[in-house]
Design a protein around this motif. Structure first.
Motif, mmCIF file in Angstrom:
data_model
loop_
_atom_site.group_PDB
_atom_site.id
_atom_site.type_symbol
_atom_site.label_atom_id
_atom_site.label_comp_id
_atom_site.label_asym_id
_atom_site.label_seq_id
_atom_site.Cartn_x
_atom_site.Cartn_y
_atom_site.Cartn_z
ATOM 1 N N PRO A 36 0.777 -1.247 0.000
ATOM 2 C CA PRO A 36 0.000 0.000 0.000
ATOM 3 C C PRO A 36 0.808 1.297 0.000
ATOM 4 O O PRO A 36 0.408 2.260 -0.613
ATOM 5 C CB PRO A 36 -0.839 -0.111 1.276
ATOM 6 N N LYS A 37 1.914 1.366 0.672
ATOM 7 C CA LYS A 37 2.649 2.628 0.791
ATOM 8 C C LYS A 37 3.695 2.832 -0.309
ATOM 9 O O LYS A 37 4.338 3.867 -0.364
ATOM 10 C CB LYS A 37 3.327 2.711 2.152
ATOM 11 N N GLN A 38 3.881 1.843 -1.168
ATOM 12 C CA GLN A 38 4.865 1.955 -2.238
ATOM 13 C C GLN A 38 4.368 2.866 -3.360
ATOM 14 O O GLN A 38 3.178 2.853 -3.682
ATOM 15 C CB GLN A 38 5.162 0.589 -2.864
ATOM 16 N N PRO A 39 5.278 3.622 -3.990
ATOM 17 C CA PRO A 39 4.863 4.387 -5.174
ATOM 18 C C PRO A 39 4.763 3.463 -6.388
ATOM 19 O O PRO A 39 5.383 2.404 -6.425
ATOM 20 C CB PRO A 39 5.995 5.403 -5.356
ATOM 21 N N SER A 40 3.981 3.862 -7.358
ATOM 22 C CA SER A 40 3.957 3.153 -8.634
ATOM 23 C C SER A 40 5.201 3.552 -9.400
ATOM 24 O O SER A 40 5.694 4.669 -9.278
ATOM 25 C CB SER A 40 2.704 3.527 -9.430
ATOM 26 N N TYR A 49 10.514 6.905 -13.621
ATOM 27 C CA TYR A 49 9.725 7.886 -12.887
ATOM 28 C C TYR A 49 8.993 7.132 -11.785
ATOM 29 O O TYR A 49 8.870 5.912 -11.830
ATOM 30 C CB TYR A 49 8.685 8.560 -13.794
ATOM 31 N N ARG A 50 8.463 7.855 -10.822
ATOM 32 C CA ARG A 50 7.607 7.232 -9.824
ATOM 33 C C ARG A 50 6.376 8.108 -9.608
ATOM 34 O O ARG A 50 6.426 9.319 -9.786
ATOM 35 C CB ARG A 50 8.352 6.947 -8.527
ATOM 36 N N ILE A 51 5.299 7.451 -9.242
ATOM 37 C CA ILE A 51 4.061 8.154 -8.947
ATOM 38 C C ILE A 51 3.803 7.966 -7.453
ATOM 39 O O ILE A 51 3.520 6.860 -6.996
ATOM 40 C CB ILE A 51 2.888 7.630 -9.789
ATOM 41 N N GLU A 52 3.960 9.051 -6.733
ATOM 42 C CA GLU A 52 3.802 9.016 -5.287
ATOM 43 C C GLU A 52 2.377 9.391 -4.914
ATOM 44 O O GLU A 52 1.724 10.150 -5.625
ATOM 45 C CB GLU A 52 4.794 9.981 -4.632
ATOM 46 N N HIS A 53 1.917 8.862 -3.802
ATOM 47 C CA HIS A 53 0.585 9.199 -3.314
ATOM 48 C C HIS A 53 0.625 9.350 -1.802
ATOM 49 O O HIS A 53 1.428 8.716 -1.131
ATOM 50 C CB HIS A 53 -0.441 8.152 -3.736
ATOM 51 N N ALA A 54 -0.215 10.228 -1.295
ATOM 52 C CA ALA A 54 -0.310 10.460 0.145
ATOM 53 C C ALA A 54 -1.715 10.954 0.464
ATOM 54 O O ALA A 54 -2.397 11.527 -0.391
ATOM 55 C CB ALA A 54 0.713 11.501 0.578
ATOM 56 N N VAL A 55 -2.134 10.732 1.681
ATOM 57 C CA VAL A 55 -3.433 11.239 2.123
ATOM 58 C C VAL A 55 -3.320 12.753 2.253
ATOM 59 O O VAL A 55 -2.418 13.262 2.918
ATOM 60 C CB VAL A 55 -3.853 10.604 3.466
ATOM 61 N N ALA A 56 -4.198 13.474 1.575
ATOM 62 C CA ALA A 56 -4.170 14.940 1.613
ATOM 63 C C ALA A 56 -5.015 15.488 2.755
ATOM 64 O O ALA A 56 -4.682 16.515 3.331
ATOM 65 C CB ALA A 56 -4.643 15.511 0.283
ATOM 66 N N SER A 57 -6.110 14.813 3.077
ATOM 67 C CA SER A 57 -6.955 15.237 4.195
ATOM 68 C C SER A 57 -7.738 14.035 4.697
ATOM 69 O O SER A 57 -8.181 13.203 3.917
ATOM 70 C CB SER A 57 -7.895 16.350 3.764
ATOM 71 N N ASN A 58 -7.862 13.946 5.979
ATOM 72 C CA ASN A 58 -8.590 12.836 6.596
ATOM 73 C C ASN A 58 -10.034 13.232 6.851
ATOM 74 O O ASN A 58 -10.304 14.155 7.613
ATOM 75 C CB ASN A 58 -7.932 12.439 7.915
ATOM 76 N N HIS A 59 -10.935 12.562 6.167
ATOM 77 C CA HIS A 59 -12.359 12.738 6.398
ATOM 78 C C HIS A 59 -12.863 11.480 7.102
ATOM 79 O O HIS A 59 -12.222 10.435 7.052
ATOM 80 C CB HIS A 59 -13.114 12.952 5.086
ATOM 81 N N VAL A 60 -13.998 11.553 7.690
ATOM 82 C CA VAL A 60 -14.517 10.424 8.439
ATOM 83 C C VAL A 60 -14.688 9.190 7.549
ATOM 84 O O VAL A 60 -14.276 8.094 7.902
ATOM 85 C CB VAL A 60 -15.859 10.791 9.113
ATOM 86 N N LEU A 61 -15.263 9.363 6.374
ATOM 87 C CA LEU A 61 -15.526 8.217 5.496
ATOM 88 C C LEU A 61 -14.588 8.123 4.299
ATOM 89 O O LEU A 61 -14.175 7.045 3.912
ATOM 90 C CB LEU A 61 -16.972 8.261 5.006
ATOM 91 N N LEU A 62 -14.283 9.251 3.672
ATOM 92 C CA LEU A 62 -13.485 9.237 2.445
ATOM 93 C C LEU A 62 -12.347 10.252 2.548
ATOM 94 O O LEU A 62 -12.566 11.397 2.920
ATOM 95 C CB LEU A 62 -14.359 9.570 1.234
ATOM 96 N N ASN A 63 -11.148 9.834 2.184
ATOM 97 C CA ASN A 63 -9.989 10.715 2.222
ATOM 98 C C ASN A 63 -9.726 11.329 0.855
ATOM 99 O O ASN A 63 -10.017 10.725 -0.174
ATOM 100 C CB ASN A 63 -8.738 9.939 2.642
ATOM 101 N N ASP A 64 -9.142 12.525 0.837
ATOM 102 C CA ASP A 64 -8.592 13.104 -0.382
ATOM 103 C C ASP A 64 -7.162 12.594 -0.506
ATOM 104 O O ASP A 64 -6.467 12.442 0.503
ATOM 105 C CB ASP A 64 -8.567 14.630 -0.298
ATOM 106 N N PHE A 65 -6.714 12.337 -1.739
ATOM 107 C CA PHE A 65 -5.354 11.849 -1.958
ATOM 108 C C PHE A 65 -4.595 12.800 -2.860
ATOM 109 O O PHE A 65 -5.150 13.358 -3.800
ATOM 110 C CB PHE A 65 -5.370 10.445 -2.583
ATOM 111 N N ARG A 66 -3.322 12.966 -2.592
ATOM 112 C CA ARG A 66 -2.442 13.776 -3.417
ATOM 113 C C ARG A 66 -1.551 12.809 -4.206
ATOM 114 O O ARG A 66 -0.955 11.905 -3.632
ATOM 115 C CB ARG A 66 -1.582 14.688 -2.542
#
Length: 163
Positions: A36-40, A49-66
């Motif tokens: 799960p934490k690995q980049p593509s 190249y790599r495609i990194e992802h991180a949680v941008a904001s924590n919502h109760v049900l659904l998170n935004d991802f960067r």
């Protein structure tokens, strides 16, 4: 305006997405992470190249991802913040802003790339219809954004569709 036209295919499961020209020449390979934490990882004509992802904001049900497309030197080439349940995602490629817009999701994937005025510049379309295994896609993007950014847009569309 010249455009990038590729056929993208995936065999199944965690196999990579392979982007090839209509004549069959492989141009890019997108490797999905196994943890799960690995980049593509993205290989485009011998460059990594790599495609990194991180949680941008924590919502109760659904998170935004960067998401960010990063080259080997660590420079960010493209980025976006994805909000769940939204049809359009603002994407920055270099200094330019675009919108990746979901057009249909019932039986196949269909996205368009639009400029700030809403003009369609490119598209990503699933060409195999409904299938759980071998899937094929048509990727058509304006040449000025470059092949790595075009594959980043494909990654976003696939991620949004097949979470």
């Amino acid at each position: 305006m010249a455009s990038i036209r590729l056929q993208v295919s995936v065999a199944s499961g965690l196999s990579p997405y392979i982007a090839a020209t209509p004549s069959g020449r492989t141009m890019a390979t997108l490797h999905r992470p196994t943890l799960p934490k690995q980049p593509s990882r993205l290989e485009v004509e011998g460059r990594e190249y790599r495609i990194e992802h991180a949680v941008a904001s924590n919502h109760v049900l659904l998170n935004d991802f960067r998401y960010a497309l990063v080259d080997a030197a660590g420079g960010t080439l493209a980025s976006c913040t994805a909000k769940p349940g939204v049809r359009a995602t603002d994407v920055t490629i270099g200094d330019a802003g675009y919108r990746l817009v979901r057009r249909n999701r019932w039986l196949s994937m269909r996205y368009t790339l639009e400029d700030a005025q809403g003009r369609e510049l490119g598209r990503i379309v699933e060409t195999t219809g409904f299938s759980l295994w071998r899937r094929k896609f048509a990727l058509e993007m304006p040449e000025p954004i470059g092949l790595p950014a075009a594959m980043f847009l494909f990654f976003l569309a696939a991620t949004f569709t097949y979470r």
